[in-house]
Design a protein around this motif. Structure first.
Motif, PDB file in Angstrom:
ATOM      1  N   TYR A  84       0.826  -1.193   0.000  1.00 47.99           N
ATOM      2  CA  TYR A  84       0.000   0.000   0.000  1.00 47.99           C
ATOM      3  C   TYR A  84       0.856   1.236   0.000  1.00 47.99           C
ATOM      4  CZ  TYR A  84      -3.939  -2.978   0.744  1.00 47.99           C
ATOM      5  OH  TYR A  84      -4.914  -3.915   0.577  1.00 47.99           O
ATOM      6  N   VAL A 121      -9.909   7.403  10.232  1.00 49.65           N
ATOM      7  CA  VAL A 121     -11.007   6.446  10.324  1.00 49.65           C
ATOM      8  C   VAL A 121     -11.013   5.766  11.691  1.00 49.65           C
ATOM      9  CG1 VAL A 121     -11.905   4.287   9.422  1.00 49.65           C
ATOM     10  CG2 VAL A 121     -11.229   6.071   7.864  1.00 49.65           C
ATOM     11  N   CYS A 149     -12.973  -3.570   2.614  1.00 45.64           N
ATOM     12  CA  CYS A 149     -11.600  -3.923   2.272  1.00 45.64           C
ATOM     13  C   CYS A 149     -11.068  -4.772   3.421  1.00 45.64           C
ATOM     14  CB  CYS A 149     -10.768  -2.649   2.117  1.00 45.64           C
ATOM     15  SG  CYS A 149      -9.109  -2.911   1.512  1.00 45.64           S
ATOM     16  N   GLU A 166      -8.462  -6.499   4.218  1.00 49.37           N
ATOM     17  CA  GLU A 166      -7.112  -6.392   4.748  1.00 49.37           C
ATOM     18  C   GLU A 166      -6.953  -5.163   5.621  1.00 49.37           C
ATOM     19  OE1 GLU A 166      -3.912  -6.887   1.943  1.00 49.37           O
ATOM     20  OE2 GLU A 166      -5.244  -8.076   0.671  1.00 49.37           O
ATOM     21  N   LYS A 167      -7.476  -4.086   5.121  1.00 51.35           N
ATOM     22  CA  LYS A 167      -7.379  -2.836   5.873  1.00 51.35           C
ATOM     23  C   LYS A 167      -8.745  -2.182   5.812  1.00 51.35           C
ATOM     24  CE  LYS A 167      -2.544  -2.334   5.131  1.00 51.35           C
ATOM     25  NZ  LYS A 167      -2.370  -3.575   5.874  1.00 51.35           N
ATOM     26  N   PHE A 168      -9.472  -2.353   6.910  1.00 53.74           N
ATOM     27  CA  PHE A 168     -10.873  -1.968   6.856  1.00 53.74           C
ATOM     28  C   PHE A 168     -11.068  -0.469   6.680  1.00 53.74           C
ATOM     29  CE2 PHE A 168      -9.846  -1.147  11.210  1.00 53.74           C
ATOM     30  CZ  PHE A 168     -10.648  -0.086  11.552  1.00 53.74           C
TER      31      PHE A 168
END
Lengths: 223, 866
Positions: free
Chosen positions: A53, A127, B198, B200-202
């Motif tokens: 990522y 988040v 997602c 894997e990474k919420f």
């Protein structure tokens, strides 16, 4: 996060070096080193960045190329800004083998490359913060719904005076608040934090109750 | 408490007997003496000149200052520190001193600074007196500048005072930008949660989740990291109907959960967080106090609930609430600086700047934000505030940009890349779009106000959460099948304002599906879109757009005003953008069908393969501006916001034309924008300074008491005891009392504010044991001393200093248009009505508002919180 991390390590290192310079307290140096490594580890764990990522990308959208029966595709690659072009992103090695060199340029004319940046860490922090806040507020809401009536009942049984009585004239409320602030000053050392928190909370509750009645029940505001 | 206040606070303040007596002879005593526009009368002397020149003497025929009064004043300011320890012990009257007045004043200011902190400000739901607040501030400022030479410490304080104006807006900008960034990021994530997750990474949204998937098809279907809900539940892709059904149901379920959370948060923690907030912020800026409306909890809950409700796919936006959120930041940070926190008028300067920052971050339009604050929200907007707003908007935009919530390196979502020219003939369709937008705005305002009224008067208002749930279910169920309403409204607008390029044909296949015309082989992405007949996909898209248009236009009426944070900008712009795009496509087809029409024959080239000279995306942009203009009736700020929002600098003229036509068309069906409509609906005491008062009534028609009412409650200059005064304060709820010389003459001496009186009485009792209920209270300059009144007698109390000696007065024959001007221009709260110096009555701001409402054939009792 990165900045914080490096700042912490730097600060600790500097501290350690300082001590080293004076040639004493070797234990402290060790301790500092350990601490800094632990902190680094902690931060690493917390930020859990993975190579998958990465925060930059070059994204090339290519139109179909009927000559070689290519469909429309989007190619993405982690490259820096200066390398964000069709030649480096789309025409990678295996691709170059597929079509003759003559057609590279016509194909690249059909591609539009865009360089994009994001910050996954910001996304994560924001988040997570949001979810935590919502969770806390939900817990508090449930607590207020369930525990408060019970507490109030208990309080009333104990014959406790409610700290804030509704039907006061303005005059007396003014005197009361001044007295209250005086006594608060006097009791600052004596009174427990809990009581003060309680006072603030009950004042806030009363406010919200007023707001609720004006907005929801009487429909005077924010119609 | 609030209920009680509301019931009791009637502004029928005062009255007068028919006692007569002109009392002209003592004119200097109360005319020249200036406004003690401060709460603290020590400042009287200081504020004198300014106050006088500012206000009364232009309006009312006042006499010039005389030497006599000047010396008078020195005296007074010197030996009468109200809040000092000795204040209520009357001391022998002193002979005027020749020492310089300033030193006396400074001294008294020094003594009183502690007392000033204790002064409460205004009560909830009261209107502020701008004049009084401003002169309080001037006084404070003068005090600081005077004393700064005394020591380096005071000099530092003066410096701090000077830059605190900039510092506070900097902090407001930073916090508003941060809030906006958080809200944007969370909204994007939550909107995607409706569709999938997602694993894997919420915390990543769909786009970020698929950030690095190499070689995907343009529709993004083969991103494996993002799982739709059907994948999460392990549905096989073969069962297409099942997959659709699961995703559909999950979409609704998640939307309902989000909306419920938002509704509960608002109801439990901060009821003031509901609504758009702009009407209330506007009212607050005009000088109204709503305690808690700009508080910490409102800020927190609104910031949390706004993304939740937007993500629930309700037809509402987060842009309006952002203005409210920024205003909350403004309010909170102003408390760090007593200069702003303790002065309601100064605080409103910060709030104006904060409103600018709010729009700046909502749309990424810093200049538009400043203009919005100027045009739409602010009431009092001096140059200084303009610069501060500019700086605040800049800071906020900078912070937001560095957070990069959209991942496109632009501040805004609707950034357009095209640079197509527009042609003169297109002004006709632009005007048409403008007119339609204006009509929509007028219809929307009318319908929404009706519905809101119905909501508050019927049983519907009793079930706010249920209403939200029903709306969410209807909206979500109707939105999912339509690709244009399935996504966020702002994503839809972003899609509609784009032009059709070969690349965009890949990403939205329907909207850009024109019939293929023979093309030469070497075309590339940079080639423009060609004029071609509508293809199959576009035909579907047109139907979908038409359905979306009707649905959005209708559902927004019911959504705006539910008990959630509801903004109106994005839904209106969405409706306008759909309408504009449809008209744009129509126009394009018209040009295609009749290429030789005189209007466009010369503009659009007549080659066989023509590039389209009509850009439907531009029409969508113009339509968005028109609809928003119709709803809010903004003009200048709207155009600036629009071109900052889209980056389409060369489309200013089309946008201006649309905004203007929209305003004309809208104004034909009622002059007020949606915010003014809601202000009227809620009965907020907002005295519009843009409207003219055209009726021919006189002050005597408006003043209280009316004929047959009980007489005005007044305070006598002498002959009242402390007990009488306390009784008066306890038994009435008026905000102030006129002070008259005697019951016989009814000659006006001044005006005393309720709170001042209360604090003064309180202090008097506090500081001296001898002050009893039967102590005499004197509002005169020269009161008897303790010694002359006897040893065992209760000590007399001198309250001269709390009297505002220069209340704004008008005569009974002053035309109301002038009175209204005085109220709007000066921002006063009440004016006393006199006749030959004899007090007749009082006009408060709310009396004026009620009078205007009555003249406009509205219900005067609807004006809030008498």
């Amino acid at each position: 996060m990165h900045i914080a991390h490096s700042a912490v390590t730097l600060a600790l290192r500097a501290l350690a070096c300082d001590y080293k310079f004076y040639g004493s307290r070797i234990r402290l140096i060790m301790y500092c080193h350990q601490l800094s490594w632990m902190l680094v580890l902690l931060i690493r764990l917390f930020s859990c960045v993975s190579a998958q990522y990465e925060d930059v990308r070059c994204r090339c959208t290519c139109l179909p190329y009927p000559k070689h029966n290519y469909n429309a595709e989007i190619y993405t690659k982690n490259v820096s800004h200066s390398h964000c072009n069709c030649l480096e992103v789309v025409l990678s090695k295996d691709f170059q083998a597929k079509i003759p060199e003559v057609d590279w340029e016509p194909y690249c004319l059909r591609c539009e490359c865009k360089y994009e940046v994001r910050s996954t860490k910001t996304l994560q922090v924001v988040v997570c913060l949001f979810v935590t806040l919502i969770g806390l507020l939900t817990l508090y809401m449930i607590f207020m719904l369930i525990a408060d009536p019970i507490l109030n009942k208990w309080k009333n049984k104990g014959g406790d005076m409610q700290p804030l009585v509704d039907d006061e004239t303005e005059m007396s409320s003014l005197t009361r608040t001044t007295n209250l602030s005086h006594s608060a000053v006097e009791e600052r050392t004596g009174s427990s934090v809990f009581q003060r928190v309680n006072l603030v909370q009950s004042r806030w509750k009363k406010q919200v109750k007023e707001q609720r009645s004006s907005v929801f029940e009487r429909q005077e505001m924010l119609q | 408490m609030l209920l009680g206040l509301r019931g009791k606070l009637n502004p029928k303040n005062n009255v007068v007997n028919n006692n007569s007596n002109q009392g002209k002879e003592n004119g200097t005593a109360f005319n020249d003496v200036t406004m003690s526009a401060t709460r603290n009368q020590h400042f009287n002397g200081k504020s004198r000149r300014k106050g006088n020149s500012d206000t009364d003497d232009e309006l009312l025929d006042m006499m010039p200052l005389t030497n006599q009064t000047t010396s008078f004043y020195q005296d007074d300011s010197e030996d009468d520190p109200l809040l000092g320890d000795r204040s209520f012990q009357v001391r022998p009257t002193q002979t005027p001193k020749s020492a310089s007045p300033s030193s006396h004043l400074i001294q008294s200011l020094d003594d009183s600074i502690a007392g000033m902190e204790d002064y409460g400000t205004y009560d909830d739901f009261h209107t502020i007196d701008w004049l009084r607040e401003m002169s309080r501030n001037r006084l404070r400022h003068r005090q600081i500048t005077h004393r700064k030479k005394e020591s380096w410490h005071l000099k530092l304080r003066a410096l701090h005072d000077a830059w605190s104006g900039w510092l506070v807006v900097l902090l407001v900008g930073l916090s508003a930008g941060t809030c906006a960034g958080i809200i944007d990021i969370v909204t994007k994530w939550l909107s995607d949660v409706k569709l999938g997750v997602c694993p894997e990474k919420f915390w990543l949204n769909k786009e970020s989740c698929c950030w690095n998937s190499e070689t995907v098809t343009p529709s993004g279907s083969n991103c494996t990291k993002w799982l739709a809900w059907s994948d999460v539940f392990g549905m096989s892709a073969q069962n297409a109907q099942g997959v659709y059904a699961v995703n559909y149901v999950m979409y609704i379920v998640v939307a309902v959960i989000l909306a419920t959370f938002a509704g509960l948060l608002v109801k439990v923690f901060a009821p003031y967080a509901c609504g758009s907030g702009i009407p209330e912020v506007k009212t607050i800026l005009s000088g109204f106090i709503i305690r808690g409306y700009l508080g910490k909890w409102t800020l927190l809950i609104k910031s949390l609930a706004a993304p939740l409700s937007v993500a629930a796919n309700l037809s509402l936006g987060k842009e309006g609430p952002l203005v409210h959120i920024a205003a909350c930041c403004g309010n909170i940070f102003s408390y760090l600086f007593p200069k702003y926190g303790k002065n309601e008028a100064k605080k409103r300067e910060v709030l104006s700047a904060a409103a600018a920052a709010g729009v700046s971050v909502a749309f990424g339009a810093p200049v538009g934000g400043v203009l919005f604050s100027l045009e739409e929200v602010s009431y009092y907007f001096p140059m200084k505030t303009l610069w501060r707003s500019f700086f605040c908007a800049l800071t906020a935009a900078f912070v937001l940009r560095s957070m990069n919530p959209y991942g496109n390196s632009h501040l805004v979502m609707f950034y357009v890349k095209y640079n197509k020219p527009w042609f003169l003939f297109e002004l006709v369709p632009f005007a048409l779009v403008g007119v339609l937008g204006g009509l929509y705005g007028a219809a929307f305002i009318h319908a929404n106000l009706r519905w809101c009224k119905f909501r508050s008067t019927s049983k519907l208002g009793k079930y706010p959460i249920l209403e939200v749930l029903v709306l969410t279910i209807i909206t979500a169920a109707a939105s999912y099948p339509n690709p244009f309403t399935k996504v966020d409204a702002s994503a839809m607008i972003a899609e509609l304002v784009q032009e059709c390029t070969p690349v965009s044909k890949l990403t939205d296949p329907n909207l850009c599906d024109y019939e293929e015309l023979p093309v030469n082989q070497t075309y590339s992405v940079s080639h423009g879109h060609q004029l071609a007949p509508v293809g199959e996909g576009l035909r579907t898209a047109i139907w979908q757009l038409a359905v979306a248009l009707i649905f959005k236009a209708v559902i927004t009426v019911f959504t705006f005003g539910v008990k959630l944070p509801t903004g109106l900008f994005i839904p209106s712009m969405g409706v306008g953008a759909i309408m504009g795009r449809l008209i744009g496509i129509g126009m394009e087809q018209l040009v295609y069908a009749y290429p030789d029409c005189v209007l466009w024959a010369s503009s659009c080239s007549t080659n066989t393969i023509r590039e389209s000279c009509v850009t439907p995306g531009l029409y969508a942009m113009v339509g968005a501006a028109a609809a928003l203009g119709g709803v809010t009736r903004m003009t200048v700020s709207l155009v600036v916001i629009m071109f900052e929002l889209t980056g389409g600098l060369q489309y200013i003229v089309p946008l201006m034309a649309a905004a203007m036509f929209s305003k004309w068309a809208g104004d034909a069906f009622g002059n007020e924008g949606i915010y003014d409509g809601h202000i009227r609906l809620n009965g907020y005491p907002f005295l519009d300074n843009k409207e003219e008062f055209t009726h021919t009534t006189l002050a005597t028609d408006v003043m209280m008491p009316r004929r047959g009412d009980p007489p005005l409650k007044v305070v006598l200059q002498e002959n009242m005891t402390v007990g009488d005064l306390e009784h008066l304060v306890k038994t009435t709820t008026y905000n102030g009392f006129p002070v008259i010389t005697s019951q016989d003459s009814y000659r006006l001496l001044g005006y005393i504010y309720r709170r001042d009186l209360m604090v003064a009485l309180e202090n008097a009792r506090h500081h001296s044991e001898n002050v009893l209920s039967n102590s005499k209270a004197y509002f005169t300059l020269h009161a008897p001393t303790l010694s002359t009144s006897g040893v065992n007698e209760p000590a007399p109390v001198r309250l001269f200093n709390v009297v505002d000696l220069s209340p704004i007065t008008v005569t009974d024959h002053t035309p109301m248009e002038i009175v209204v001007e005085i109220f709007t221009k000066l921002g006063i709260r009440q004016a006393l009505v006199t006749h030959n110096g004899r007090l007749l009555g009082i006009i408060t701001k709310k009396d004026v508002l009620r009078h205007i409402a009555r003249l406009n054939k509205q219900d005067p009792d609807s004006i809030m919180f008498n």
